[in-house]
Design a protein around this motif. Structure first.
Motif, PDB file in Angstrom:
ATOM      1  N   HIS A 189       0.877  -1.163   0.000  1.00 13.72           N
ATOM      2  CA  HIS A 189       0.000   0.000   0.000  1.00 13.72           C
ATOM      3  C   HIS A 189       0.919   1.218   0.000  1.00 13.72           C
ATOM      4  O   HIS A 189       1.812   1.327   0.840  1.00 13.72           O
ATOM      5  CB  HIS A 189      -0.916   0.017   1.224  1.00 13.72           C
ATOM      6  N   LEU A 190       0.722   2.118  -0.959  1.00  9.21           N
ATOM      7  CA  LEU A 190       1.556   3.306  -1.095  1.00  9.21           C
ATOM      8  C   LEU A 190       0.811   4.539  -0.596  1.00  9.21           C
ATOM      9  O   LEU A 190      -0.337   4.762  -0.978  1.00  9.21           O
ATOM     10  CB  LEU A 190       1.942   3.521  -2.553  1.00  9.21           C
ATOM     11  N   PRO A 191       1.464   5.365   0.236  1.00 10.43           N
ATOM     12  CA  PRO A 191       0.826   6.602   0.670  1.00 10.43           C
ATOM     13  C   PRO A 191       0.840   7.652  -0.438  1.00 10.43           C
ATOM     14  O   PRO A 191       1.530   7.506  -1.449  1.00 10.43           O
ATOM     15  CB  PRO A 191       1.683   7.046   1.862  1.00 10.43           C
ATOM     16  N   ASP A 192       0.093   8.706  -0.221  1.00 16.19           N
ATOM     17  CA  ASP A 192       0.117   9.858  -1.121  1.00 16.19           C
ATOM     18  C   ASP A 192       1.541  10.382  -1.174  1.00 16.19           C
ATOM     19  O   ASP A 192       2.180  10.591  -0.140  1.00 16.19           O
ATOM     20  CB  ASP A 192      -0.837  10.932  -0.600  1.00 16.19           C
ATOM     21  N   ILE A 193       2.059  10.599  -2.373  1.00 20.94           N
ATOM     22  CA  ILE A 193       3.459  10.973  -2.540  1.00 20.94           C
ATOM     23  C   ILE A 193       3.793  12.301  -1.851  1.00 20.94           C
ATOM     24  O   ILE A 193       4.936  12.531  -1.447  1.00 20.94           O
ATOM     25  CB  ILE A 193       3.840  11.004  -4.041  1.00 20.94           C
ATOM     26  N   GLY A 194       2.798  13.152  -1.672  1.00 20.75           N
ATOM     27  CA  GLY A 194       3.033  14.428  -1.002  1.00 20.75           C
ATOM     28  C   GLY A 194       3.384  14.274   0.469  1.00 20.75           C
ATOM     29  O   GLY A 194       3.924  15.206   1.079  1.00 20.75           O
ATOM     30  N   THR A 195       3.121  13.111   1.056  1.00 21.17           N
ATOM     31  CA  THR A 195       3.435  12.885   2.471  1.00 21.17           C
ATOM     32  C   THR A 195       4.749  12.134   2.670  1.00 21.17           C
ATOM     33  O   THR A 195       5.180  11.941   3.796  1.00 21.17           O
ATOM     34  CB  THR A 195       2.319  12.075   3.157  1.00 21.17           C
ATOM     35  N   VAL A 196       5.386  11.709   1.555  1.00 23.46           N
ATOM     36  CA  VAL A 196       6.589  10.884   1.650  1.00 23.46           C
ATOM     37  C   VAL A 196       7.835  11.768   1.724  1.00 23.46           C
ATOM     38  O   VAL A 196       8.003  12.689   0.933  1.00 23.46           O
ATOM     39  CB  VAL A 196       6.690   9.920   0.448  1.00 23.46           C
TER      40      VAL A 196
ATOM     41  N   HIS B 293       4.408  10.679 -12.949  1.00 20.63           N
ATOM     42  CA  HIS B 293       3.654  11.727 -12.273  1.00 20.63           C
ATOM     43  C   HIS B 293       2.466  11.208 -11.487  1.00 20.63           C
ATOM     44  O   HIS B 293       1.571  11.963 -11.155  1.00 20.63           O
ATOM     45  CB  HIS B 293       3.185  12.767 -13.294  1.00 20.63           C
ATOM     46  N   GLY B 294       2.445   9.909 -11.181  1.00 21.05           N
ATOM     47  CA  GLY B 294       1.353   9.362 -10.398  1.00 21.05           C
ATOM     48  C   GLY B 294       1.400   9.887  -8.973  1.00 21.05           C
ATOM     49  O   GLY B 294       2.451  10.313  -8.484  1.00 21.05           O
TER      50      GLY B 294
ATOM     51  N   MET C 184      11.251  -6.222  -9.515  1.00 18.38           N
ATOM     52  CA  MET C 184      10.100  -6.385 -10.391  1.00 18.38           C
ATOM     53  C   MET C 184       8.927  -5.598  -9.840  1.00 18.38           C
ATOM     54  O   MET C 184       8.700  -5.615  -8.627  1.00 18.38           O
ATOM     55  CB  MET C 184       9.728  -7.864 -10.496  1.00 18.38           C
ATOM     56  N   LEU C 185       8.190  -4.931 -10.708  1.00 16.50           N
ATOM     57  CA  LEU C 185       7.002  -4.168 -10.315  1.00 16.50           C
ATOM     58  C   LEU C 185       5.812  -4.615 -11.153  1.00 16.50           C
ATOM     59  O   LEU C 185       5.958  -4.933 -12.327  1.00 16.50           O
ATOM     60  CB  LEU C 185       7.204  -2.669 -10.552  1.00 16.50           C
ATOM     61  N   SER C 186       4.627  -4.556 -10.543  1.00 17.66           N
ATOM     62  CA  SER C 186       3.399  -4.937 -11.244  1.00 17.66           C
ATOM     63  C   SER C 186       2.815  -3.801 -12.075  1.00 17.66           C
ATOM     64  O   SER C 186       1.899  -4.020 -12.857  1.00 17.66           O
ATOM     65  CB  SER C 186       2.342  -5.403 -10.246  1.00 17.66           C
ATOM     66  N   GLY C 187       3.319  -2.596 -11.906  1.00 16.75           N
ATOM     67  CA  GLY C 187       2.750  -1.462 -12.627  1.00 16.75           C
ATOM     68  C   GLY C 187       3.801  -0.402 -12.898  1.00 16.75           C
ATOM     69  O   GLY C 187       4.976  -0.542 -12.546  1.00 16.75           O
TER      70      GLY C 187
ATOM     71  N   GLY D  31       5.768   8.093  -8.214  1.00 15.10           N
ATOM     72  CA  GLY D  31       5.014   8.288  -9.437  1.00 15.10           C
ATOM     73  C   GLY D  31       4.076   7.156  -9.796  1.00 15.10           C
ATOM     74  O   GLY D  31       3.675   7.029 -10.956  1.00 15.10           O
ATOM     75  N   ALA D  32       3.697   6.328  -8.845  1.00 17.50           N
ATOM     76  CA  ALA D  32       2.778   5.228  -9.133  1.00 17.50           C
ATOM     77  C   ALA D  32       1.364   5.778  -9.335  1.00 17.50           C
ATOM     78  O   ALA D  32       0.913   6.616  -8.552  1.00 17.50           O
ATOM     79  CB  ALA D  32       2.792   4.203  -8.005  1.00 17.50           C
ATOM     80  N   PRO D  33       0.636   5.308 -10.334  1.00 11.67           N
ATOM     81  CA  PRO D  33      -0.714   5.802 -10.572  1.00 11.67           C
ATOM     82  C   PRO D  33      -1.763   5.204  -9.643  1.00 11.67           C
ATOM     83  O   PRO D  33      -2.868   5.739  -9.539  1.00 11.67           O
ATOM     84  CB  PRO D  33      -0.994   5.415 -12.024  1.00 11.67           C
ATOM     85  N   ASP D  34      -1.428   4.097  -8.975  1.00 13.97           N
ATOM     86  CA  ASP D  34      -2.382   3.404  -8.112  1.00 13.97           C
ATOM     87  C   ASP D  34      -1.833   3.315  -6.689  1.00 13.97           C
ATOM     88  O   ASP D  34      -0.615   3.288  -6.495  1.00 13.97           O
ATOM     89  CB  ASP D  34      -2.648   1.990  -8.644  1.00 13.97           C
ATOM     90  N   PRO D  35      -2.696   3.201  -5.687  1.00 13.72           N
ATOM     91  CA  PRO D  35      -2.231   3.146  -4.303  1.00 13.72           C
ATOM     92  C   PRO D  35      -1.673   1.791  -3.876  1.00 13.72           C
ATOM     93  O   PRO D  35      -1.218   1.652  -2.748  1.00 13.72           O
ATOM     94  CB  PRO D  35      -3.478   3.497  -3.497  1.00 13.72           C
ATOM     95  N   THR D  36      -1.686   0.797  -4.754  1.00 16.36           N
ATOM     96  CA  THR D  36      -1.042  -0.481  -4.450  1.00 16.36           C
ATOM     97  C   THR D  36      -0.173  -0.883  -5.637  1.00 16.36           C
ATOM     98  O   THR D  36      -0.491  -0.583  -6.796  1.00 16.36           O
ATOM     99  CB  THR D  36      -2.045  -1.609  -4.151  1.00 16.36           C
ATOM    100  N   ILE D  37       0.911  -1.572  -5.303  1.00 10.88           N
ATOM    101  CA  ILE D  37       1.809  -2.091  -6.339  1.00 10.88           C
ATOM    102  C   ILE D  37       2.478  -3.334  -5.760  1.00 10.88           C
ATOM    103  O   ILE D  37       2.786  -3.379  -4.566  1.00 10.88           O
ATOM    104  CB  ILE D  37       2.840  -1.034  -6.785  1.00 10.88           C
ATOM    105  N   THR D  38       2.659  -4.337  -6.600  1.00  6.89           N
ATOM    106  CA  THR D  38       3.367  -5.535  -6.158  1.00  6.89           C
ATOM    107  C   THR D  38       4.823  -5.396  -6.573  1.00  6.89           C
ATOM    108  O   THR D  38       5.133  -4.969  -7.685  1.00  6.89           O
ATOM    109  CB  THR D  38       2.730  -6.802  -6.754  1.00  6.89           C
TER     110      THR D  38
END
Length: 167
Positions: free
Chosen positions: A65-72, A84-85, A104-107, A153-160
């Motif tokens: 689960h990825l937080p909003d990039i503005g808080t990282v 730019h996600g 490896m990333l899922s997205g 820059g992930a477009p979705d809040p989850t990534i594998t």
């Protein structure tokens, strides 16, 4: 009539090429990717101290689960110029020995590998094997020790994500 028929056939052929046969439902993963199939769950860190709790086990896929990039609070500024996600985060990795490792990333997302507050260069980039759910693979030559994988820059809040040594 001949002129109307040709554009219709061309459109149908273009549609078929763009919508190739779907992947087999239970296709086996290629050698070296078997542990991608059943990811664990995790939460990416939003500051450096959190990477000691958020750790990525080598050779095991984890859906983060990825937080909003503005808080990282990234350790080094993210290097992705085209990413730019709105999501990102960090996860720690204890590398046992020097070798080339692949991430490896899922997205779509940008990744930076950090050790001792330095952004490490990658050595190779490629797409994942067809029908695996792996969107991209980035290789890094790493020394033993503590590393942090930054995802931005992930477009979705989850990534594998999964990291393993190269075969």
């Amino acid at each position: 009539m001949k002129h109307r028929f040709f554009p219709a056939v061309a459109a149908l052929l273009a549609f078929g090429a763009a919508h190739a046969a779907p992947c087999p439902r239970d296709a086996p993963l290629p050698s070296g990717f078997e542990r991608w199939a059943h990811p664990g769950l995790g939460v990416a860190a939003w500051q450096e101290s959190g990477t000691y709790q958020a750790t990525l086990p080598l050779g095991r896929a984890v859906t983060l689960h990825l937080p909003d990039i503005g808080t990282v609070h990234f350790i080094v500024p993210p290097g992705g110029k085209g990413s730019h996600g709105p999501y990102g985060g960090m996860i720690g990795i204890d590398v046992p020995s020097g070798a080339t490792y692949r991430v490896m990333l899922s997205g779509r997302a940008w990744i930076d590998m950090v050790q001792d507050r330095a952004d490490l260069p990658s050595s190779a980039h490629q797409h994942g094997p067809d029908c695996t759910g792996i969107a991209k693979i980035v290789s890094f030559p790493l020394h033993a020790g503590w590393h942090v994988l930054q995802i931005s820059g992930a477009p979705d809040p989850t990534i594998t994500v999964m990291m393993s040594s190269t075969p």
